[in-house]
Design a protein around this motif. Structure first.
Motif, PDB file in Angstrom:
ATOM      1  N   TYR A  37      -1.718  10.996  -1.830  1.00  0.00           N
ATOM      2  CA  TYR A  37      -0.557  11.005  -0.935  1.00  0.00           C
ATOM      3  C   TYR A  37       0.592  11.806  -1.551  1.00  0.00           C
ATOM      4  N   GLY A  38       0.874  11.524  -2.843  1.00  0.00           N
ATOM      5  CA  GLY A  38       1.998  12.180  -3.507  1.00  0.00           C
ATOM      6  C   GLY A  38       1.787  13.675  -3.623  1.00  0.00           C
ATOM      7  N   GLY A  39       0.586  14.082  -4.058  1.00  0.00           N
ATOM      8  CA  GLY A  39       0.290  15.500  -4.240  1.00  0.00           C
ATOM      9  C   GLY A  39       0.380  16.263  -2.935  1.00  0.00           C
ATOM     10  N   ILE A  85      -5.056  21.000  -6.354  1.00  0.00           N
ATOM     11  CA  ILE A  85      -6.401  20.770  -6.907  1.00  0.00           C
ATOM     12  C   ILE A  85      -6.809  19.317  -6.664  1.00  0.00           C
ATOM     13  N   GLU A  86      -7.973  19.112  -6.083  1.00  0.00           N
ATOM     14  CA  GLU A  86      -8.468  17.741  -5.856  1.00  0.00           C
ATOM     15  C   GLU A  86      -9.934  17.681  -6.299  1.00  0.00           C
ATOM     16  N   ARG A  87     -10.249  16.656  -7.113  1.00  0.00           N
ATOM     17  CA  ARG A  87     -11.623  16.591  -7.631  1.00  0.00           C
ATOM     18  C   ARG A  87     -12.564  15.835  -6.709  1.00  0.00           C
ATOM     19  N   GLY A 134      -6.548  10.623  -1.444  1.00  0.00           N
ATOM     20  CA  GLY A 134      -6.519   9.686  -2.571  1.00  0.00           C
ATOM     21  C   GLY A 134      -6.728   8.232  -2.161  1.00  0.00           C
ATOM     22  N   VAL A 135      -6.127   7.350  -2.941  1.00  0.00           N
ATOM     23  CA  VAL A 135      -6.318   5.908  -2.746  1.00  0.00           C
ATOM     24  C   VAL A 135      -5.778   5.464  -1.393  1.00  0.00           C
ATOM     25  N   CYS A 136      -4.603   5.965  -1.023  1.00  0.00           N
ATOM     26  CA  CYS A 136      -3.946   5.472   0.192  1.00  0.00           C
ATOM     27  C   CYS A 136      -4.869   5.603   1.398  1.00  0.00           C
ATOM     28  N   SER A 143      -7.097  -1.172   3.947  1.00  0.00           N
ATOM     29  CA  SER A 143      -6.762  -2.606   3.885  1.00  0.00           C
ATOM     30  C   SER A 143      -6.009  -3.040   5.140  1.00  0.00           C
ATOM     31  N   LYS A 144      -5.097  -2.183   5.628  1.00  0.00           N
ATOM     32  CA  LYS A 144      -4.314  -2.596   6.809  1.00  0.00           C
ATOM     33  C   LYS A 144      -5.194  -2.666   8.058  1.00  0.00           C
ATOM     34  N   ALA A 145      -6.185  -1.783   8.151  1.00  0.00           N
ATOM     35  CA  ALA A 145      -7.097  -1.834   9.306  1.00  0.00           C
ATOM     36  C   ALA A 145      -7.885  -3.144   9.293  1.00  0.00           C
ATOM     37  N   GLU A 177     -12.502  19.499 -10.764  1.00  0.00           N
ATOM     38  CA  GLU A 177     -11.738  18.765 -11.784  1.00  0.00           C
ATOM     39  C   GLU A 177     -10.728  19.720 -12.424  1.00  0.00           C
ATOM     40  N   GLY A 178      -9.468  19.390 -12.398  1.00  0.00           N
ATOM     41  CA  GLY A 178      -8.462  20.269 -12.992  1.00  0.00           C
ATOM     42  C   GLY A 178      -8.095  19.819 -14.396  1.00  0.00           C
ATOM     43  N   THR A 179      -7.957  20.768 -15.315  1.00  0.00           N
ATOM     44  CA  THR A 179      -7.486  20.437 -16.672  1.00  0.00           C
ATOM     45  C   THR A 179      -6.505  21.518 -17.125  1.00  0.00           C
ATOM     46  N   GLY A 210       4.109   9.406  -8.662  1.00  0.00           N
ATOM     47  CA  GLY A 210       3.098   8.476  -8.158  1.00  0.00           C
ATOM     48  C   GLY A 210       2.549   7.532  -9.201  1.00  0.00           C
ATOM     49  N   ASP A 211       1.349   7.048  -8.927  1.00  0.00           N
ATOM     50  CA  ASP A 211       0.746   5.982  -9.731  1.00  0.00           C
ATOM     51  C   ASP A 211       0.486   6.401 -11.179  1.00  0.00           C
ATOM     52  N   VAL A 212       0.434   7.700 -11.446  1.00  0.00           N
ATOM     53  CA  VAL A 212       0.133   8.142 -12.809  1.00  0.00           C
ATOM     54  C   VAL A 212       1.323   7.935 -13.749  1.00  0.00           C
ATOM     55  N   PHE A 230       3.489   2.452  -5.097  1.00  0.00           N
ATOM     56  CA  PHE A 230       3.494   2.381  -3.634  1.00  0.00           C
ATOM     57  C   PHE A 230       3.410   3.779  -3.055  1.00  0.00           C
ATOM     58  N   ALA A 231       2.730   3.882  -1.922  1.00  0.00           N
ATOM     59  CA  ALA A 231       2.597   5.185  -1.278  1.00  0.00           C
ATOM     60  C   ALA A 231       3.955   5.711  -0.807  1.00  0.00           C
ATOM     61  N   HIS A 232       4.835   4.817  -0.315  1.00  0.00           N
ATOM     62  CA  HIS A 232       6.043   5.344   0.317  1.00  0.00           C
ATOM     63  C   HIS A 232       7.082   5.860  -0.678  1.00  0.00           C
ATOM     64  N   ILE A 233       6.891   5.585  -1.993  1.00  0.00           N
ATOM     65  CA  ILE A 233       7.822   6.197  -2.970  1.00  0.00           C
ATOM     66  C   ILE A 233       7.559   7.701  -3.018  1.00  0.00           C
ATOM     67  N   GLU A 234       6.320   8.062  -2.642  1.00  0.00           N
ATOM     68  CA  GLU A 234       5.901   9.467  -2.792  1.00  0.00           C
ATOM     69  C   GLU A 234       6.718  10.404  -1.911  1.00  0.00           C
ATOM     70  N   GLY A 235       7.134   9.935  -0.726  1.00  0.00           N
ATOM     71  CA  GLY A 235       7.915  10.800   0.160  1.00  0.00           C
ATOM     72  C   GLY A 235       9.211  11.214  -0.527  1.00  0.00           C
TER      73      GLY A 235
HETATM   74  C1  FAD Z   1      -6.011  -1.848  -1.956  1.00  0.00           C
HETATM   75  C2  FAD Z   1      -4.703  -1.138  -2.023  1.00  0.00           C
HETATM   76  C3  FAD Z   1      -3.798  -1.289  -0.981  1.00  0.00           C
HETATM   77  C4  FAD Z   1      -2.593  -0.616  -1.029  1.00  0.00           C
HETATM   78  N1  FAD Z   1      -1.720  -0.796   0.005  1.00  0.00           N
HETATM   79  C5  FAD Z   1      -0.521  -0.179  -0.037  1.00  0.00           C
HETATM   80  C6  FAD Z   1       0.404  -0.345   1.027  1.00  0.00           C
HETATM   81  O1  FAD Z   1       0.146  -1.053   1.989  1.00  0.00           O
HETATM   82  N2  FAD Z   1       1.587   0.309   0.960  1.00  0.00           N
HETATM   83  C7  FAD Z   1       1.911   1.121  -0.114  1.00  0.00           C
HETATM   84  O2  FAD Z   1       3.002   1.698  -0.119  1.00  0.00           O
HETATM   85  N3  FAD Z   1       1.040   1.301  -1.131  1.00  0.00           N
HETATM   86  C8  FAD Z   1      -0.163   0.678  -1.122  1.00  0.00           C
HETATM   87  N4  FAD Z   1      -1.044   0.870  -2.137  1.00  0.00           N
HETATM   88  C9  FAD Z   1      -0.670   1.774  -3.243  1.00  0.00           C
HETATM   89  C10 FAD Z   1      -0.863   3.248  -2.842  1.00  0.00           C
HETATM   90  O3  FAD Z   1      -2.144   3.423  -2.293  1.00  0.00           O
HETATM   91  C11 FAD Z   1      -0.696   4.142  -4.057  1.00  0.00           C
HETATM   92  O4  FAD Z   1       0.543   3.859  -4.665  1.00  0.00           O
HETATM   93  C12 FAD Z   1      -0.686   5.620  -3.672  1.00  0.00           C
HETATM   94  O5  FAD Z   1      -1.795   5.922  -2.877  1.00  0.00           O
HETATM   95  C13 FAD Z   1      -0.718   6.470  -4.945  1.00  0.00           C
HETATM   96  O6  FAD Z   1      -0.752   7.829  -4.594  1.00  0.00           O
HETATM   97  P1  FAD Z   1      -0.919   8.948  -5.712  1.00  0.00           P
HETATM   98  O7  FAD Z   1      -0.810  10.245  -4.999  1.00  0.00           O
HETATM   99  O8  FAD Z   1       0.006   8.704  -6.850  1.00  0.00           O
HETATM  100  O9  FAD Z   1      -2.369   8.740  -6.319  1.00  0.00           O
HETATM  101  P2  FAD Z   1      -3.807   8.742  -5.646  1.00  0.00           P
HETATM  102  O10 FAD Z   1      -3.778   8.395  -4.230  1.00  0.00           O
HETATM  103  O11 FAD Z   1      -4.673   7.922  -6.559  1.00  0.00           O
HETATM  104  O12 FAD Z   1      -4.256  10.264  -5.726  1.00  0.00           O
HETATM  105  C14 FAD Z   1      -4.592  10.880  -6.939  1.00  0.00           C
HETATM  106  C15 FAD Z   1      -5.609  11.955  -6.637  1.00  0.00           C
HETATM  107  O13 FAD Z   1      -5.779  12.743  -7.808  1.00  0.00           O
HETATM  108  C16 FAD Z   1      -7.145  13.097  -7.923  1.00  0.00           C
HETATM  109  N5  FAD Z   1      -7.389  13.470  -9.335  1.00  0.00           N
HETATM  110  C17 FAD Z   1      -7.294  12.676 -10.423  1.00  0.00           C
HETATM  111  N6  FAD Z   1      -7.564  13.392 -11.536  1.00  0.00           N
HETATM  112  C18 FAD Z   1      -7.844  14.657 -11.126  1.00  0.00           C
HETATM  113  C19 FAD Z   1      -8.190  15.856 -11.794  1.00  0.00           C
HETATM  114  N7  FAD Z   1      -8.332  15.910 -13.115  1.00  0.00           N
HETATM  115  N8  FAD Z   1      -8.386  16.973 -11.058  1.00  0.00           N
HETATM  116  C20 FAD Z   1      -8.248  16.949  -9.710  1.00  0.00           C
HETATM  117  N9  FAD Z   1      -7.927  15.838  -9.031  1.00  0.00           N
HETATM  118  C21 FAD Z   1      -7.709  14.703  -9.726  1.00  0.00           C
HETATM  119  C22 FAD Z   1      -7.875  11.847  -7.462  1.00  0.00           C
HETATM  120  O14 FAD Z   1      -9.185  12.145  -7.047  1.00  0.00           O
HETATM  121  C23 FAD Z   1      -6.985  11.397  -6.299  1.00  0.00           C
HETATM  122  O15 FAD Z   1      -7.420  11.905  -5.065  1.00  0.00           O
HETATM  123  C24 FAD Z   1      -2.279   0.226  -2.125  1.00  0.00           C
HETATM  124  C25 FAD Z   1      -3.191   0.389  -3.179  1.00  0.00           C
HETATM  125  C26 FAD Z   1      -4.389  -0.284  -3.134  1.00  0.00           C
HETATM  126  C27 FAD Z   1      -5.352  -0.098  -4.276  1.00  0.00           C
END
Ligand code: FAD
Length: 502
Positions: A42-44, A61-63, A68-70, A78-80, A143-145, A335-337, A343-348
């Motif tokens: 979501y963040g990327g 770059i996406e591996r 992602g997780v969202c 989960s919401k569905a 995979e990006g490095t 984001g989560d890293v 949370f997904a909405h911090i990403e905006g």
């Molecule tokens: C079950 C569950 C329910 C959730 N519900 C909510 C909710 O209701 N509301 C809310 O706000 N948040 C919720 N969250 C949290 C939210 O999903 C995450 O905070 C958010 O998706 C994180 O986004 P991100 O972009 O930081 O990371 P991610 O979504 O994890 O994306 C990271 C991406 O990077 C890729 N990647 C990693 N390493 C590499 C590499 N070396 N090269 C290329 N690609 C790579 C991964 O494949 C992945 O696609 C929930 C989380 C879970 C687990």
């Protein structure tokens, strides 16, 4: 007509076509990019889109799967599922609303999961590789490095950048419990692949994800046990909010073990036998499946961050400052890293900060962003701003106004009287420091308070805002009006009384 709403196989194909097309050929890299985004969650994606819209040359770059997780194993899935589980709970409770409980309610778990996958496929359109390319973003799968402080490698290609963003997210943190790995367990990464509902499920961890999915599975007919090693669920939230949730989960039939460690797992006759330790008491339960929801670990391994001169550690992830800049000033992270609040909405907000700071010499700060959050249980628990304990630690005097939902007409009409709106202000002023809402629709209601904090609108001003009647959000106005009335001085009341003698 075949579409994602009617045909599950078509939905799965459509999902993959959007987020990782099998026929995809990575583009030829540009000589240099303004911004290379590592991680297509979501963040990327949000940052890549915002930067591209601002005119930057962007690569992403996406591996694995875009979104992602969202999209794939978090918010949307989960919401569905929660939506379907609420429907079953409402059918179960039909008599409470003067309706006849449908005869022989049978939960069709497989169909509920299919609907969840169709919803995911539909939501994937806005995150598709095609959509990103249409914005001029170069999408690379692989995979990006990092190879040095200005270069990333993907699929043998070298991408040079002026600025880079690390948005590689996090993965489930798995606790060290003897026998757990051998017995097998579910996490958010595979729980949404189930097609049959487990008869008995142990959820380890009573945070937002454990509580949301524990309640959903329970309402879908599974006997759920939750083991939480703290005295209450949602350890960050206020105690009265967490207690209401605990009571609601118990009413759903969930077996609750607080202050409880999971000490060991073994298998017998195809079942998982789990030892639980609560203070001095040891119990053993047998379940079909174990869902681990004990937090998330940042994805920092394998990125060659040393070559990029980016500081990190395995527990809290990439170190960033308030401008989202890493120890390499050309490289940012979101984001989560890197963030404590995942949370997904911090990403905006973060995407906007990164675009401005990385590409336009901005000095925007993450600490200036007001971030509400919500746990989507029934009732929902939402929060924004400071907790009382936090304010006290900072020496800020706090006054709290509470309106119980059982005083709110719409909540009474809806039979959803559980919960409250609690607003904390700085004593002697009407400045809102924080708020907690516990209500069926707390996630929607908290936005009013988030807006007020962001815009610096005081509680007295909120008393002047009209709400359609009857709505549950009117509880916020009721709290504000209670506060406004408390400000009227004795002298003003005396003057008004005298004036009205005519
Ligand atoms: C079950 C569950 C329910 C959730 N519900 C909510 C909710 O209701 N509301 C809310 O706000 N948040 C919720 N969250 C949290 C939210 O999903 C995450 O905070 C958010 O998706 C994180 O986004 P991100 O972009 O930081 O990371 P991610 O979504 O994890 O994306 C990271 C991406 O990077 C890729 N990647 C990693 N390493 C590499 C590499 N070396 N090269 C290329 N690609 C790579 C991964 O494949 C992945 O696609 C929930 C989380 C879970 C687990």
């Amino acid at each position: 007509m075949t579409d994602v709403l009617t045909d599950p196989e078509y939905a799965e194909r459509a999902l993959l076509h959007n987020i990782h097309p099998s026929e995809w050929v990575n583009p030829r890299p540009a000589a240099r990019y303004n911004l290379v985004v590592l991680g297509g969650g979501y963040g990327g994606i949000l940052t890549a889109l915002e930067a591209a819209r601002a005119g930057a040359k962007v690569a992403l770059i996406e591996r694995d799967r875009l979104g992602g997780v969202c999209l794939n194993s978090g918010c949307i899935s989960s919401k569905a599922l929660i939506r379907t589980s609420r429907l079953y709970a409402e059918m179960r409770d039909a008599a409470k609303y003067g309706a006849t409980r449908p005869e022989g309610i049978r939960v069709d778990f497989g169909t509920a999961m299919e609907r969840m996958r169709r919803v995911r496929a539909r939501a994937s359109r806005r995150r598709s590789a095609e959509e990103l390319s249409a914005h001029g973003i170069h999408v690379f799968f692989g995979e990006g490095t990092f190879s040095d402080p200005h270069t990333l490698i993907v699929g043998g290609e070298t991408l040079r950048f002026r600025r880079a963003l690390i948005a590689t997210g996090a993965r489930p943190a798995i606790p060290r419990i003897p026998g757990l790995a051998e017995a097998g367990y579910l996490t958010n990464e595979n729980v949404f692949d189930l097609s049959e509902c487990p008869k008995e499920l142990l959820v380890i961890g009573g945070g937002p994800f454990g509580c949301e999915l524990g309640q959903a599975f329970s309402r879908l007919g599974c006997q759920v046990t939750i083991a939480q090693d703290e005295p209450l669920f949602l350890s960050r939230e206020e105690r009265d909010a967490a207690q209401i949730l605990s009571d609601a989960l118990a009413r759903d039939g969930i077996d609750i073990h607080l202050n409880t460690q999971t000490t060991g797992v073994r298998t017998s006759g195809g079942r998982k036998i789990v030892d639980l330790q609560t203070d001095d008491l040891q119990t053993t339960i047998a379940v079909d499946q174990i869902l681990v929801s004990t937090g998330r670990s940042p994805n920092v391994r394998g990125l060659n961050l040393e070559a990029a001169r980016v500081a990190y550690d395995d527990v809290s992830g990439i170190r960033i400052d308030d401008f989202l800049q890493t120890s390499n000033r050309h490289i940012y992270a979101i984001g989560d890293v890197c963030l404590e609040h995942k949370f997904a909405h911090i990403e905006g907000a973060s995407a906007h900060i990164v675009t401005q700071n990385a590409l336009f010499c901005g000095r925007r700060r993450l600490s200036k962003v007001t971030v509400p959050w919500c746990t989507f249980t029934d009732p929902e628990i939402a929060h924004v701003g400071m907790y009382v304990t936090e304010a006290r630690e900072k020496g800020i005097p706090v006054k709290t106004i509470v309106v119980p939902m059982h005083e709110v007409d719409r909540a009474i009409a809806d039979g959803e009287e559980e919960g409250f709106v609690k607003i904390h202000i700085r004593e002697g002023t009407d400045r809102i420091l924080g708020a907690t809402v516990v209500a069926r629709h707390a996630g929607e209601m908290i936005s009013d308070l988030s807006l007020a904090i962001t815009a610096g609108i005081g509680l007295r001003e909120l008393a002047r805002v009209s709400h359609p009647y009857p709505t549950q959000a009117a509880a916020i106005k009721m709290a504000a009006s209670t506060f406004a009335r408390s400000l009227r001085s004795g002298f003003r009341t005396w003057c008004a009384a005298n004036w009205l003698r005519w």
